[in-house]
Motif scaffolding. Structure first.
Motif, PDB file in Angstrom:
ATOM      1  N   MET A   1       0.847  -1.177   0.000  1.00 53.06           N
ATOM      2  CA  MET A   1       0.000   0.000   0.000  1.00 53.06           C
ATOM      3  C   MET A   1       0.887   1.233   0.000  1.00 53.06           C
ATOM      4  O   MET A   1       1.823   1.316   0.763  1.00 53.06           O
ATOM      5  N   GLU A   2       0.565   2.177  -0.848  1.00 53.08           N
ATOM      6  CA  GLU A   2       1.345   3.404  -0.832  1.00 53.08           C
ATOM      7  C   GLU A   2       1.051   4.155   0.461  1.00 53.08           C
ATOM      8  O   GLU A   2       0.104   3.863   1.156  1.00 53.08           O
ATOM      9  N   GLU A   3       1.913   5.121   0.785  1.00 54.58           N
ATOM     10  CA  GLU A   3       1.742   5.894   2.015  1.00 54.58           C
ATOM     11  C   GLU A   3       0.486   6.757   1.925  1.00 54.58           C
ATOM     12  O   GLU A   3       0.333   7.559   1.017  1.00 54.58           O
ATOM     13  N   TYR A   4      -0.405   6.578   2.857  1.00 51.32           N
ATOM     14  CA  TYR A   4      -1.585   7.413   2.955  1.00 51.32           C
ATOM     15  C   TYR A   4      -1.484   8.225   4.234  1.00 51.32           C
ATOM     16  O   TYR A   4      -0.980   7.753   5.241  1.00 51.32           O
ATOM     17  N   ARG A   5      -1.996   9.420   4.142  1.00 42.48           N
ATOM     18  CA  ARG A   5      -2.024  10.243   5.335  1.00 42.48           C
ATOM     19  C   ARG A   5      -3.102   9.728   6.270  1.00 42.48           C
ATOM     20  O   ARG A   5      -4.088   9.126   5.842  1.00 42.48           O
ATOM     21  N   ARG A   6      -2.894   9.998   7.522  1.00 43.19           N
ATOM     22  CA  ARG A   6      -3.887   9.643   8.535  1.00 43.19           C
ATOM     23  C   ARG A   6      -5.116  10.516   8.325  1.00 43.19           C
ATOM     24  O   ARG A   6      -5.005  11.720   8.119  1.00 43.19           O
ATOM     25  N   LEU A   7      -6.276   9.909   8.382  1.00 42.77           N
ATOM     26  CA  LEU A   7      -7.513  10.653   8.201  1.00 42.77           C
ATOM     27  C   LEU A   7      -7.952  11.292   9.514  1.00 42.77           C
ATOM     28  O   LEU A   7      -7.890  10.642  10.570  1.00 42.77           O
ATOM     29  N   PRO A   8      -8.448  12.521   9.455  1.00 38.84           N
ATOM     30  CA  PRO A   8      -9.063  13.102  10.650  1.00 38.84           C
ATOM     31  C   PRO A   8     -10.299  12.280  11.014  1.00 38.84           C
ATOM     32  O   PRO A   8     -10.883  11.600  10.158  1.00 38.84           O
ATOM     33  N   GLU A   9     -10.710  12.347  12.254  1.00 39.54           N
ATOM     34  CA  GLU A   9     -11.821  11.523  12.738  1.00 39.54           C
ATOM     35  C   GLU A   9     -13.086  11.699  11.901  1.00 39.54           C
ATOM     36  O   GLU A   9     -13.776  10.723  11.592  1.00 39.54           O
ATOM     37  N   SER A  10     -13.387  12.915  11.491  1.00 42.90           N
ATOM     38  CA  SER A  10     -14.605  13.157  10.713  1.00 42.90           C
ATOM     39  C   SER A  10     -14.561  12.426   9.365  1.00 42.90           C
ATOM     40  O   SER A  10     -15.559  11.847   8.939  1.00 42.90           O
ATOM     41  N   GLU A  11     -13.399  12.430   8.709  1.00 43.98           N
ATOM     42  CA  GLU A  11     -13.271  11.731   7.429  1.00 43.98           C
ATOM     43  C   GLU A  11     -13.221  10.222   7.638  1.00 43.98           C
ATOM     44  O   GLU A  11     -13.750   9.463   6.817  1.00 43.98           O
ATOM     45  N   LEU A  12     -12.612   9.798   8.723  1.00 44.48           N
ATOM     46  CA  LEU A  12     -12.589   8.365   9.022  1.00 44.48           C
ATOM     47  C   LEU A  12     -14.000   7.846   9.261  1.00 44.48           C
ATOM     48  O   LEU A  12     -14.351   6.748   8.824  1.00 44.48           O
ATOM     49  N   ASP A  13     -14.843   8.631   9.924  1.00 45.27           N
ATOM     50  CA  ASP A  13     -16.239   8.234  10.134  1.00 45.27           C
ATOM     51  C   ASP A  13     -16.944   7.996   8.799  1.00 45.27           C
ATOM     52  O   ASP A  13     -17.698   7.039   8.645  1.00 45.27           O
ATOM     53  N   GLU A  51     -12.115  12.025  -2.085  1.00 42.57           N
ATOM     54  CA  GLU A  51     -11.758  11.751  -3.481  1.00 42.57           C
ATOM     55  C   GLU A  51     -10.401  12.359  -3.811  1.00 42.57           C
ATOM     56  O   GLU A  51      -9.540  11.710  -4.410  1.00 42.57           O
ATOM     57  N   GLU A  52     -10.217  13.612  -3.416  1.00 41.27           N
ATOM     58  CA  GLU A  52      -8.965  14.314  -3.703  1.00 41.27           C
ATOM     59  C   GLU A  52      -7.766  13.644  -3.030  1.00 41.27           C
ATOM     60  O   GLU A  52      -6.665  13.658  -3.570  1.00 41.27           O
ATOM     61  N   LYS A  53      -7.991  13.042  -1.878  1.00 40.39           N
ATOM     62  CA  LYS A  53      -6.916  12.361  -1.147  1.00 40.39           C
ATOM     63  C   LYS A  53      -6.660  10.954  -1.674  1.00 40.39           C
ATOM     64  O   LYS A  53      -5.728  10.287  -1.231  1.00 40.39           O
ATOM     65  N   GLY A  54      -7.507  10.477  -2.586  1.00 35.31           N
ATOM     66  CA  GLY A  54      -7.307   9.158  -3.168  1.00 35.31           C
ATOM     67  C   GLY A  54      -7.933   8.021  -2.378  1.00 35.31           C
ATOM     68  O   GLY A  54      -7.601   6.859  -2.598  1.00 35.31           O
ATOM     69  N   PHE A  55      -8.868   8.326  -1.496  1.00 37.06           N
ATOM     70  CA  PHE A  55      -9.529   7.288  -0.717  1.00 37.06           C
ATOM     71  C   PHE A  55     -10.820   6.796  -1.358  1.00 37.06           C
ATOM     72  O   PHE A  55     -11.249   5.681  -1.120  1.00 37.06           O
ATOM     73  N   LEU A  56     -11.457   7.656  -2.168  1.00 36.72           N
ATOM     74  CA  LEU A  56     -12.736   7.321  -2.791  1.00 36.72           C
ATOM     75  C   LEU A  56     -12.707   7.613  -4.279  1.00 36.72           C
ATOM     76  O   LEU A  56     -11.986   8.503  -4.734  1.00 36.72           O
ATOM     77  N   ALA A  57     -13.543   6.882  -4.995  1.00 34.30           N
ATOM     78  CA  ALA A  57     -13.828   7.191  -6.398  1.00 34.30           C
ATOM     79  C   ALA A  57     -15.326   7.452  -6.486  1.00 34.30           C
ATOM     80  O   ALA A  57     -16.122   6.793  -5.814  1.00 34.30           O
ATOM     81  N   CYS A  58     -15.682   8.423  -7.299  1.00 35.04           N
ATOM     82  CA  CYS A  58     -17.085   8.761  -7.500  1.00 35.04           C
ATOM     83  C   CYS A  58     -17.450   8.442  -8.934  1.00 35.04           C
ATOM     84  O   CYS A  58     -16.756   8.853  -9.871  1.00 35.04           O
ATOM     85  N   GLU A  59     -18.529   7.694  -9.097  1.00 32.98           N
ATOM     86  CA  GLU A  59     -19.006   7.341 -10.426  1.00 32.98           C
ATOM     87  C   GLU A  59     -20.466   7.753 -10.543  1.00 32.98           C
ATOM     88  O   GLU A  59     -21.257   7.500  -9.632  1.00 32.98           O
ATOM     89  N   LYS A  60     -20.782   8.367 -11.670  1.00 30.33           N
ATOM     90  CA  LYS A  60     -22.160   8.782 -11.924  1.00 30.33           C
ATOM     91  C   LYS A  60     -22.964   7.592 -12.419  1.00 30.33           C
ATOM     92  O   LYS A  60     -22.523   6.842 -13.269  1.00 30.33           O
ATOM     93  N   ALA A  61     -24.147   7.434 -11.843  1.00 24.84           N
ATOM     94  CA  ALA A  61     -25.102   6.428 -12.297  1.00 24.84           C
ATOM     95  C   ALA A  61     -26.426   7.160 -12.488  1.00 24.84           C
ATOM     96  O   ALA A  61     -27.205   7.309 -11.547  1.00 24.84           O
ATOM     97  N   GLY A  62     -26.613   7.696 -13.674  1.00 24.01           N
ATOM     98  CA  GLY A  62     -27.770   8.552 -13.908  1.00 24.01           C
ATOM     99  C   GLY A  62     -27.573   9.865 -13.172  1.00 24.01           C
ATOM    100  O   GLY A  62     -26.565  10.538 -13.337  1.00 24.01           O
ATOM    101  N   LYS A  63     -28.516  10.189 -12.318  1.00 23.94           N
ATOM    102  CA  LYS A  63     -28.410  11.420 -11.521  1.00 23.94           C
ATOM    103  C   LYS A  63     -27.753  11.169 -10.166  1.00 23.94           C
ATOM    104  O   LYS A  63     -27.602  12.086  -9.377  1.00 23.94           O
ATOM    105  N   THR A  64     -27.381   9.943  -9.928  1.00 24.83           N
ATOM    106  CA  THR A  64     -26.857   9.561  -8.616  1.00 24.83           C
ATOM    107  C   THR A  64     -25.352   9.346  -8.660  1.00 24.83           C
ATOM    108  O   THR A  64     -24.838   8.726  -9.584  1.00 24.83           O
ATOM    109  N   ASN A  65     -24.676   9.866  -7.650  1.00 26.32           N
ATOM    110  CA  ASN A  65     -23.252   9.579  -7.483  1.00 26.32           C
ATOM    111  C   ASN A  65     -23.114   8.330  -6.625  1.00 26.32           C
ATOM    112  O   ASN A  65     -23.771   8.198  -5.594  1.00 26.32           O
TER     113      ASN A  65
END
Length: 124
Positions: A1-13, A51-65
């Motif tokens: 796994m590449e080095e990831y920064r520690r997530l703040p509690e709010s993002e970890l939630d 997403e910007e930190k590389g933890f999530l990907a967002c894909e559009k499915a119609g009008k829904t992310n």
């Protein structure tokens, strides 16, 4: 796994809710998995940041992310475990376990479970 920064509690939630929801979860599904309420606007800000930190990907499915994790819970746990052990306990698993035991956080059953697990590692 590449080095990831520690997530703040709010993002970890948020990530915990994503990991619990499985692949392709929507913002409302993530929101329902949170222990503390967030406005829709705040949730979307957190999702964009993840997403910007590389933890999530967002894909559009119609009008829904739909959001899917790019980092597994197990990968993050391993990295956080290494960081915690290294920074607070100078890499000593014994010191970590002792602090849990001395603090009353480990039951006798958990101590036995840990002993059994460590015994199986020695056999490998």
């Amino acid at each position: 796994m590449e080095e990831y920064r520690r997530l703040p509690e709010s993002e970890l939630d948020i990530m915990l809710a994503v990991w619990s929801g499985g692949e392709g979860v929507t913002a409302p599904q993530i929101h329902s998995g949170l222990e503390r309420p967030l406005t829709a606007s705040a949730l979307h800000s957190y999702l964009k940041r993840l997403e910007e930190k590389g933890f999530l990907a967002c894909e559009k499915a119609g009008k829904t992310n739909r959001y899917r994790p790019l980092v597994s819970r197990e990968e993050y746990q391993r990295q956080e475990g290494k960081n915690l052990l290294g920074k607070l306990y100078a890499g000593s698993l014994k010191a970590f376990a002792a602090s849990l035991y001395d603090g009353g956080e480990l039951s006798p059953g958990e101590v036995e479970e840990l002993r059994t697990y460590l015994g199986t590692l020695g056999e490998k």
